[in-house]
Write an enzyme that holds these catalytic residues in place. Structure first.
Site, PDB file in Angstrom:
ATOM      1  N   GLU A 171      47.523   4.552   2.600  1.00 25.04           N
ATOM      2  CA  GLU A 171      47.747   3.830   3.850  1.00 25.04           C
ATOM      3  C   GLU A 171      49.239   3.669   4.132  1.00 25.04           C
ATOM      4  O   GLU A 171      49.668   3.685   5.289  1.00 25.04           O
ATOM      5  CB  GLU A 171      47.060   2.463   3.806  1.00 25.04           C
ATOM      6  CG  GLU A 171      45.539   2.522   3.719  1.00 25.04           C
ATOM      7  CD  GLU A 171      44.864   2.890   5.029  1.00 25.04           C
ATOM      8  OE1 GLU A 171      45.571   3.089   6.045  1.00 25.04           O
ATOM      9  OE2 GLU A 171      43.622   2.971   5.046  1.00 25.04           O
ATOM     10  N   HIS A 187      38.410   4.414  -0.758  1.00 23.49           N
ATOM     11  CA  HIS A 187      38.737   4.581   0.653  1.00 23.49           C
ATOM     12  C   HIS A 187      40.069   5.301   0.841  1.00 23.49           C
ATOM     13  O   HIS A 187      40.179   6.242   1.639  1.00 23.49           O
ATOM     14  CB  HIS A 187      38.773   3.212   1.336  1.00 23.49           C
ATOM     15  CG  HIS A 187      39.206   3.266   2.763  1.00 23.49           C
ATOM     16  ND1 HIS A 187      38.472   3.905   3.743  1.00 23.49           N
ATOM     17  CD2 HIS A 187      40.321   2.779   3.380  1.00 23.49           C
ATOM     18  CE1 HIS A 187      39.109   3.808   4.901  1.00 23.49           C
ATOM     19  NE2 HIS A 187      40.224   3.124   4.716  1.00 23.49           N
ATOM     20  N   LYS A 199      39.836  -6.678  12.050  1.00 21.24           N
ATOM     21  CA  LYS A 199      38.642  -5.837  12.040  1.00 21.24           C
ATOM     22  C   LYS A 199      37.794  -6.210  10.817  1.00 21.24           C
ATOM     23  O   LYS A 199      38.267  -6.166   9.682  1.00 21.24           O
ATOM     24  CB  LYS A 199      39.027  -4.362  11.988  1.00 21.24           C
ATOM     25  CG  LYS A 199      39.600  -3.857  13.288  1.00 21.24           C
ATOM     26  CD  LYS A 199      40.153  -2.451  13.183  1.00 21.24           C
ATOM     27  CE  LYS A 199      39.074  -1.414  13.049  1.00 21.24           C
ATOM     28  NZ  LYS A 199      39.615  -0.044  13.144  1.00 21.24           N
ATOM     29  N   ARG A 219      45.990   1.278  19.306  1.00 21.65           N
ATOM     30  CA  ARG A 219      45.595   0.933  17.949  1.00 21.65           C
ATOM     31  C   ARG A 219      44.845   2.064  17.250  1.00 21.65           C
ATOM     32  O   ARG A 219      44.788   2.119  16.026  1.00 21.65           O
ATOM     33  CB  ARG A 219      44.747  -0.346  17.962  1.00 21.65           C
ATOM     34  CG  ARG A 219      44.396  -0.837  16.568  1.00 21.65           C
ATOM     35  CD  ARG A 219      43.833  -2.242  16.590  1.00 21.65           C
ATOM     36  NE  ARG A 219      43.392  -2.652  15.277  1.00 21.65           N
ATOM     37  CZ  ARG A 219      43.024  -3.889  14.965  1.00 21.65           C
ATOM     38  NH1 ARG A 219      43.059  -4.838  15.872  1.00 21.65           N
ATOM     39  NH2 ARG A 219      42.631  -4.186  13.749  1.00 21.65           N
ATOM     40  N   HIS A 271      41.430   8.755   8.986  1.00 20.76           N
ATOM     41  CA  HIS A 271      40.196   8.012   8.755  1.00 20.76           C
ATOM     42  C   HIS A 271      38.959   8.699   9.325  1.00 20.76           C
ATOM     43  O   HIS A 271      37.865   8.551   8.769  1.00 20.76           O
ATOM     44  CB  HIS A 271      40.306   6.605   9.354  1.00 20.76           C
ATOM     45  CG  HIS A 271      41.216   5.700   8.593  1.00 20.76           C
ATOM     46  ND1 HIS A 271      42.546   5.974   8.384  1.00 20.76           N
ATOM     47  CD2 HIS A 271      40.985   4.510   7.976  1.00 20.76           C
ATOM     48  CE1 HIS A 271      43.094   4.997   7.677  1.00 20.76           C
ATOM     49  NE2 HIS A 271      42.168   4.102   7.427  1.00 20.76           N
TER      50      HIS A 271
END
Length: 384
Positions: free
Chosen positions: A196, A278, A154, A254, A261
């Site tokens: 994450e 982030h 991505k 996915r 997010h």
């Protein structure tokens, strides 16, 4: 310049795509063998390589990367760009295109993204769009990029209306992860990367979540230690690889990687890119998603408590900043995952499992955020 260890005994995890599978190579000191690793992927001597990096990474690791490429016989050059979220724009990508033109990159040439997720996203998007697509190699130097952004193809940039709205899927030919580069990573960015890692625990790896809980303090590289760090890198990369292989272009499964997010992007967009890192925004978004799941009785108060405790152990923020509710709802409607006007949320059903729901109404969203509201929108705030 920061020296790299001479020895590299890497662990390789493969992203098994049907068309273009590629390896994720993880090993201390592997940056010094970047040229060798690229040569092993079939690139010939004399291939033109453009290394895209940012000033701090250039200072510590630029020379190591360039020397490795040149020793392997590649015609290597470098472009240094500013790489904050506020610079993740088409204007910066145009600078990469200009450098590609200046150095006469051809269809057989290569762009190397040496840096964090912002560099990786922009360099990957530039590679996807230069000559309708040339090869890219991702060399992440932040924890967040190592466990997430560099793997999966991505790429893209931000738009004033939302994060990552402009982009393309463009898989790398190689992801090379050298954990020693984390030695120069600011502690706040290390903590952001842990968000994450925690995400992987919640969405599909209850054992990883428990291992993180048992570790206690996970808010710095020193506290985590090299053994657990290697485990986190391997388990996170393997989890990302499995999901990407099953759903390369985010048609279904996915989407679970977006846990935290959807609302995290709202925080980044409305607070201004760069106000929160982030990973910090994702941590806030995970707590918010947990509150929605709790209200919908998808998981228990004890599971939400465990999630919040682990986020706190990583030194990450949890409270929702003071934002205009109407602006929040408008921003959610601009999310890439909206389908037929309905916002799709990834919500936890237990530690290690999530599901995708599009039946969360505006009132429930705002009620969950109100319960999580912060008295101050302070990016350094980490307490509940």
């Amino acid at each position: 310049m920061t020296a790299a260890p001479a020895e590299c005994s890497p662990r390789t995890i493969r992203v098994q795509l049907s068309a273009d599978p590629y390896p994720v190579v993880i090993g201390a000191g592997c940056l010094a063998r970047l040229g060798e690793q690229i040569g092993d992927r079939g690139f010939r001597e004399g291939t033109k390589v453009l290394v895209v990096t940012n000033p701090l990474v250039h200072q510590h690791y630029g020379t190591i990367a360039l020397e490795s490429l040149r020793q392997a016989g590649f015609e290597a050059s470098e472009l240094v760009v500013e790489a904050g979220e506020d610079r993740k724009t088409l204007a910066t990508v145009a600078r990469i295109h200009d450098a590609a033109f200046e150095h006469r990159l051809e269809r057989g040439s290569l762009i190397v993204a040496l840096g964090g997720g912002v560099v990786g996203d922009m360099a990957g998007f530039a590679a996807a769009t230069w000559l309708r697509g040339i090869a890219v190699v991702q060399v992440p130097t932040t924890l967040l990029a190592m466990v997430d952004a560099a793997i999966g193809g991505k790429t893209g940039v931000n738009h004033p209306g939302g994060k990552n709205l402009i982009g393309a899927f463009h898989q790398p030919r190689l992801v090379l992860i050298d954990p020693t580069t984390l030695a120069t990573l600011p502690e706040r960015e290390f903590r952001a990367g842990m968000a994450e890692v925690i995400k992987y625990g919640v969405i599909g790896d209850a054992a990883l979540f428990a291992e993180l809980e048992a570790a206690g303090d996970i808010g710095s590289m020193a506290a985590v230690g090299p053994a657990l760090l290697q485990t986190l890198l391997e388990r996170s990369a393997a989890a990302k690889a499995r999901v990407v292989a099953a759903d390369e272009r985010e048609g279904g499964l996915r989407a679970i990687l977006n846990y935290g997010h959807t609302l995290g992007h709202v925080v980044e967009t409305l607070c201004g890119y760069g106000t929160w890192l982030h990973g910090e925004a994702v941590a806030i978004g995970m707590v918010a998603a947990g509150e929605i799941a709790l209200a919908k009785r998808l998981w228990s108060a004890e599971e939400q408590r465990r999630q919040k405790a682990l986020i706190a152990a990583a030194g990450l923020p949890q409270r929702w900043p003071s934002l205009d509710p109407a602006a929040v709802l408008r921003c959610l409607q601009a999310d890439k995952k909206v389908k037929d006007g309905r916002v799709r949320f990834v919500l936890p059903t237990r530690i290690g499992a999530v599901e995708i729901r599009d039946d969360v109404d505006s009132e429930r969203i705002l009620a969950a955020l109100s319960a999580q509201i912060s008295p101050e929108s302070n990016p350094d705030q980490t307490s509940p």
